[in-house]
Each structure stands twice: as structure tokens, then as C-alpha cells.
Design an enzyme around this catalytic site. Structure first.
Site, PDB file in Angstrom:
ATOM      1  N   LYS A 270       0.841  -1.185   0.000  1.00  0.00           N
ATOM      2  CA  LYS A 270       0.000   0.000   0.000  1.00  0.00           C
ATOM      3  C   LYS A 270       0.884   1.245   0.000  1.00  0.00           C
ATOM      4  CE  LYS A 270      -4.188   1.593   2.329  1.00  0.00           C
ATOM      5  NZ  LYS A 270      -5.158   1.287   3.414  1.00  0.00           N
ATOM      6  N   GLU A 356     -19.323  -5.105  10.679  1.00  0.00           N
ATOM      7  CA  GLU A 356     -20.213  -4.322  11.536  1.00  0.00           C
ATOM      8  C   GLU A 356     -21.243  -5.187  12.248  1.00  0.00           C
ATOM      9  OE1 GLU A 356     -18.465  -1.607   8.492  1.00  0.00           O
ATOM     10  OE2 GLU A 356     -19.473  -3.563   8.403  1.00  0.00           O
ATOM     11  N   ARG A 384     -25.666  -1.620   7.930  1.00  0.00           N
ATOM     12  CA  ARG A 384     -25.222  -2.994   7.721  1.00  0.00           C
ATOM     13  C   ARG A 384     -25.511  -3.861   8.942  1.00  0.00           C
ATOM     14  NH1 ARG A 384     -19.558  -3.318   4.807  1.00  0.00           N
ATOM     15  NH2 ARG A 384     -20.772  -4.710   3.517  1.00  0.00           N
TER      16      ARG A 384
END
Length: 619
Positions: A270, A356, A384
Site C-alpha cells: 500500500k 459491523e 449494515r
């Protein structure tokens, strides 16, 4: 700065005519272009720097849009946008009228999905592959790019369960393994991926096993008893150096020819190629504001604190006082403000990954065990876990506090990130108390009240913005603060949270026009406090203002409470329209919805003009 190789591309087909050396030049130009433009516009920098070669290889091996390449999630889709002809307008990225910071079906036929909630792509791919099979289009490949962070989400494993058992569903899953979501990927899956990367019980510092050169040969699969993906029914190729184009193309071409569900495990870095991002241990510049491209330093500093920072400091202070407070994040400790709590109280902080639903149900278990969990999540992601909020927390009347960051209009992140439905959802939850602070002082006070509550769940919400000056109450009626008082009881203006400031400004303007306005901030907005209802029936007109959709939310609840009280006073609801709103500045989008002092003033004058003389309320 010129980018001739990038400018010469008309579309992804042009990539197949380039030599390896030309592709290397193109990769360097793309990275330089991303640093230049994203540092100016803000956006997701680190994720895109890490997928330059991977995206090029995908478009050289697969024929988009005939083949379908899906990204989970669109924040790693900038390179895809550049390769599909959208470089010219990138200087307006995430600005009103410019390209979206995520994928957008309206922008290009190469963008098939635009949902930017993580862990969904494998389910899309499963359904699309089923459709291709049923319609006789199985020759059109379905490719799903998913990060190791997103793979911590439960939806991925539900989809893997289906895909691995369907050998006639040839989905190519490209696992972009950079060991991070926002923060380092956590849990047993992260350990397994490290095991796959190291090809043995002893870990090494590097993406590939010792003795294997990714530049010359594709590593072979691990034995079936040590590879979770093969155990689930997938062919497995990798690990592959995600920055070496020949290895990537070899693996992707092989995956396509297998004509069965296959995982291509690519290992990337990344922030690759930009030293400030590679050296950023916090989040590898996952999402940035305006930066100095040379140093990576923010161009703006100082100013008022953010809502998130006020919350972070106050939760730490409360954590010192109450040992039963624990904190939960779904892979976002920094953005939600919980990182500071985790540093101070590491044994009372839990990062569950991008999950979540699990976060909320786990919080229910913590509450059953006698603790008071604080679940910090973006408002847009609360949906969610609505079933868990309703059935696992509220049904059991458990003391769990939900702190919803990025509520209302978030601005440049667009429709999938606006947190404009949470008040509607939470208003349907029995026993849920929802507080909306108008300023930093109220945030501190409401948070203290929330963590002290033992009767059931509570929730607080605040925007992605800086806090404004505190607005003192002229009078407190139970939980209701009166912020502006008028002699004439013409209008009660119910201000929700940060819109209290514009409401007070509007009231002052209306007073100059002979309209008496009382401004009330309920603080705990849901359920509607009886003190607010009693105040409402004493006015000829009630107007509510909130940065939630007008369908449901506080305005709807106030209208119902006023009607049930037998008051003839009409209630006008000001809020966000019931549609998906495009990206833009927070200020601009609020203005377009009429949620400014001027917009509120105009709406009240218009509503008041439509009232029959003498209608409603007491004189």
C-alpha cells in the site's frame, strides 16, 4: 508536469500494444499523476498507489467491459479510471460535477458497481456469474478484486461458501493482500495469509517464500491441508508479486483458462512508490486531504478541532473514570477516534475487522457480561448492522452506546457515504435513545449521559466537520434547551444538532421581519421528549430542521407527537431529500437542501404564509 504515456491511452485495449519497458514507464507516470492530482483534490492515495501494476495486468488479460472487472471497494479504482479514459478530468476528482472518488456507473461502461461498502464484491460476482450461466454468456469472465481487509467481512465468507461449491461458476477472485484495511488487518485470517506468504511455519520479512523468485516463475500451491481456499473448493494461484507485471499476467491468464472458481493471491504494498505513504505506519495515506506532494505534509493545519477529536478525548477521559467502558471498531480505529482509547486502554479496545454485524452482536455479549460497550462506526455503515441493533441489543434492552461519525452530509465521498438515514433507522428501534450534540460541550455531556445509561441502548451522531463555537442555552426544560426566545409564539423551530447554529441565525433574521421564533434543541431527539411536545402545542407553526432524509427521522417523529397531543399546529419538516445525493462540498450540499440560515428563513416565511389566520396554538 507532463504524462505522455498516460495521455496516449484511449482505453484499456491500447495496453496490449505496449512493450514491457513501455508498461514500466506507464506505471511510473500513473504513480506520479496520482500523487500530483490526489494531493491537490484529496482522496484515496495509498490504496491506488498499491494497485498500479495489478490494474494494468487485469486490463491486459481481460477485455473490459465485455469481461467484467469488479472492485471491492471503489477506493482502489483510480487506476482503473485512468486506464478507461478518465485522466483528463481528474483534477476535478471528488468535486461537484467532477469524477466520483469511487466507481460510478454514470461515468463509464467499465464501472459495473459503485457501492463503496466493503466485502460485497464476491456476492455481486456470484450473482453475475449465475446470470451469465443462465443466459448463455459464460464466456464473459467475471473478475472480483478484493482486499485482505475486506475479506474480514462476513459477506465475503457467505459468498465464498457458495462460490467454492459451484465448479461451473468460473469466478476469478483476485486477492489484493497488502496486510491492511485502514489499519493492519487483524484476526486469524491475517495469520493464515501470512502463512501462505511465508510458505512454512517460520515467518519471514517479505511477501514471498525464501528461495522463490517471482520474476522468473509462478510459485506453486500449498498442500491442500494448509490452504483454506483450496479446502473451500477453489483453485489457488500464488502468492504472486503484485508489482511484477509478467508474474501477474501469467497468473491471471492461467486463472482464466482454468474455467472454475479460482483465487489469485497477489501481494502488494500500500502506498507503493511514494515514500511518505510507504513510511506512514498509521494508514499508508489511505485517505488524504490536500497535501504538499513533495513531502506529504498537510497544506492546512490548525483551526477548530473536529467532532471526532472531541469525542476521542472525552471517551478517554470517561475511560479513566469508568472501568466498565470498552470500545469496538470495525477496522477503523483512527477515522472513528478510537485509536487514542486503544492506546490508553489496549485491553478494553477491540478491532473486529470490517464486520459491523459482528461488532454489534459482540457488543451485546460484552453488555451481557456487565460492561458498557461503545461502538464507533460511520453513520452510513450502521445500516449494515441494523438487525443486530434491533434484535441483539434493543430486544435485550442492553446498555450499548453507538457513536455515529460522518452523520448527515459527508461531502466529497458521495452517495454511499452520506450518513443521512441513521435517524430514520434508529427511530424505529424500541427503547433506543438518540442524542445529537450541537457543539463540543453538548457532545461531552451527552456522551457522559450515554455511558451512564443502564436501561437500554443509546446513540450519538455528529458530522464530518469541525466543531463550531458553543451555543449556550437560555433555558433548559428537562432535556430540551431553548436557544432563542421570542415574545410572540409564532414559530417553534426545532433544531437538530449542528443545525442549531443556522437555526438561531434564521430566528434572528425572522425576528427583524416581525416573526416570533422560539428555537429549541431537544438534545435527546428520539424518542421525542414530552417537554418538546408541550412547547410545540403553544406555537402556531412547528418547523424541524435536520441533516437526515425527510422520510422518517426527527421531523416525522415530532409531527406524530404533536398530532397525538391534539394540537392543530402544522409541522413542516426541513431535511435532506429522499434520494441519493452526489458528491460535493458539505456546505454546498447543505445549501442545495435549504439547510442554511437563508434557506430556513425562506422555508418558514413560505410555510407561515400558507397558514389560515388564527390557526393553531395559543396567542
Amino acid at each position: 508536469m507532463r504524462f505522455p504515456a498516460l495521455s496516449a491511452l484511449a482505453g484499456p485495449k491500447d495496453l496490449r500494444n505496449l512493450t514491457h519497458e513501455e508498461l514500466l514507464v506507464l506505471s511510473g507516470e500513473i504513480r506520479a499523476f496520482l500523487v500530483k492530482t490526489v494531493c491537490a483534490t484529496g482522496g484515496h492515495l495509498g490504496p491506488n498507489l498499491g494497485v498500479v501494476e495489478l490494474t494494468i495486468a487485469l486490463h491486459r488479460v481481460f477485455d473490459s467491459p465485455q469481461d467484467t472487472v469488479l472492485f471491492d471497494i471503489g477506493h482502489q479504482g483510480y487506476v482503473h479510471k485512468l486506464l478507461t479514459g478518465r485522466a483528463e478530468d481528474f483534477e476535478r476528482l471528488r468535486q461537484a460535477g467532477g469524477p466520483s472518488g469511487y466507481l460510478s456507473r454514470a461515468e463509464s461502461p467499465h464501472d459495473v458497481i459503485e457501492n463503496s461498502h466493503a466485502s460485497t464484491v464476491l456476492s455481486y460476482a456470484d450473482g453475475l456469474a449465475k446470470a451469465r450461466h443462465l443466459t448463455g454468456e459464460s464466456a464473459r469472465a467475471v473478475v472480483a478484486v478484493v482486499g485482505d481487509g475486506a475479506l474480514t467481512g462476513g459477506m465475503c465468507w457467505e459468498a465464498l461458501n457458495n462460490l467454492g461449491a459451484a465448479p461451473d461458476r468460473p469466478v476469478v477472485i483476485v486477492l489484493n493482500d497488502n496486510t491492511r484495511s485502514y489499519a493492519p488487518t487483524i484476526g486469524a485470517l491475517a495469520g493464515h495469509l501470512q502463512h501462505l506468504r511465508s510458505d512454512g511455519p517460520d515467518s519471514i520479512d517479505g511477501p514471498l517464500p525464501p528461495g522463490r523468485d517471482p520474476h522468473t516463475a509462478l510459485p506453486g500451491p500449498l498442500p491442500v491441508d494448509r490452504n483454506l481456499f483450496r479446502l473451500l473448493g477453489f483453485a489457488y494461484l500464488g502468492p504472486v508479486d503484485g508489482h511484477h507485471l509478467p508474474s501477474l499476467e501469467e497468473a491471471l491468464a492461467m486463472a482464466r483458462e482454468l474455467r472454475r472458481p479460482v483465487v489469485v493471491h497477489t501481494v502488494t504494498v500500500k502506498g507503493r512508490g511514494y515514500a511518505p505513504a510507504e513510511g506512514d505506519e498509521a494508514d499508508c495515506m489511505h485517505a488524504v486531504g490536500n497535501l504538499d506532494p513533495a513531502s506529504g505534509a498537510p497544506l492546512t493545519a490548525g483551526g477548530p478541532p473536529s467532532w471526532t477529536s472531541v469525542f476521542a478525548a472525552e471517551l478517554c477521559a470517561l475511560g479513566e473514570r469508568y472501568e466498565d467502558i470498552v470500545a469496538i471498531t470495525a477496522a477503523m480505529p483512527g477515522p472513528t477516534g478510537l485509536a487514542r482509547f486503544g492506546e490508553r486502554f489496549p485491553h478494553r479496545f477491540f478491532d473486529v475487522g470490517i464486520a459491523e454485524q459482528h461488532a454489534v452482536a459482540s457488543a451485546a455479549g460484552l453488555a451481557l457480561g456487565g460492561l458498557h460497550p461503545v461502538v464507533a462506526v460511520y453513520a452510513t455503515f450502521l445500516g449494515r448492522a441494523f438487525d443486530q441493533v434491533l434484535m441483539d441489543v434493543a430486544l435485550h434492552r442492553l446498555p450499548v452506546t453507538f457513536v455515529l461519525d460522518r452523520a448527515g452530509i459527508t461531502g466529497p465521498d458521495g452517495p454511499s457515504h452520506h450518513g443521512m438515514w441513521d435517524l430514520t433507522l434508529l427511530g424505529a428501534v424500541p427503547g433506543m435513545r438518540v442524542g445529537v450534540p450541537r457543539d463540543a460541550a453538548q457532545l461531552r455531556g451527552l456522551l457522559a449521559e450515554a455511558v451512564a445509561c443502564t436501561a437500554g441502548p443509546t446513540a450519538l451522531r455528529f458530522p464530518k466537520a469541525s466543531v463550531t463555537e458553543d451555543i449556550p442555552a437560555l433555558e433548559r426544560l428537562g432535556p430540551v434547551d431553548v436557544l432563542h426566545r421570542a415574545t410572540k409564539r409564532d414559530v417553534l423551530l426545532v433544531a437538530v444538532g449542528p443545525l442549531a447554529g443556522p437555526a438561531v441565525e434564521a430566528a434572528a433574521c425572522l425576528e427583524g421581519q416581525g416573526v416570533g421564533v422560539t428555537v429549541a434543541d431537544p438534545r435527546w431527539v428520539l424518542p421525542v421528549p414530552p417537554e418538546l411536545t408541550r412547547l410545540a402545542v403553544r406555537h402556531r407553526l412547528v418547523v424541524t430542521v435536520e441533516d437526515n432524509t425527510r422520510a422518517g427521522g426527527v421531523g416525522t417523529a415530532v409531527a406524530r407527537a404533536v398530532a397525538e397531543a391534539g394540537s392543530p399546529a402544522p409541522v413542516r419538516v426541513l431535511g435532506l431529500p429522499g434520494r441519493f445525493l452526489a458528491h460535493g462540498t458539505r456546505a454546498g450540499l447543505l445549501a442545495a437542501a435549504g439547510l442554511t440560515p437563508q434557506g430556513i428563513t425562506h422555508a418558514i416565511l413560505h410555510a407561515r404564509a400558507s397558514l389560515p389566520d388564527g390557526e393553531g396554538g395559543q396567542p
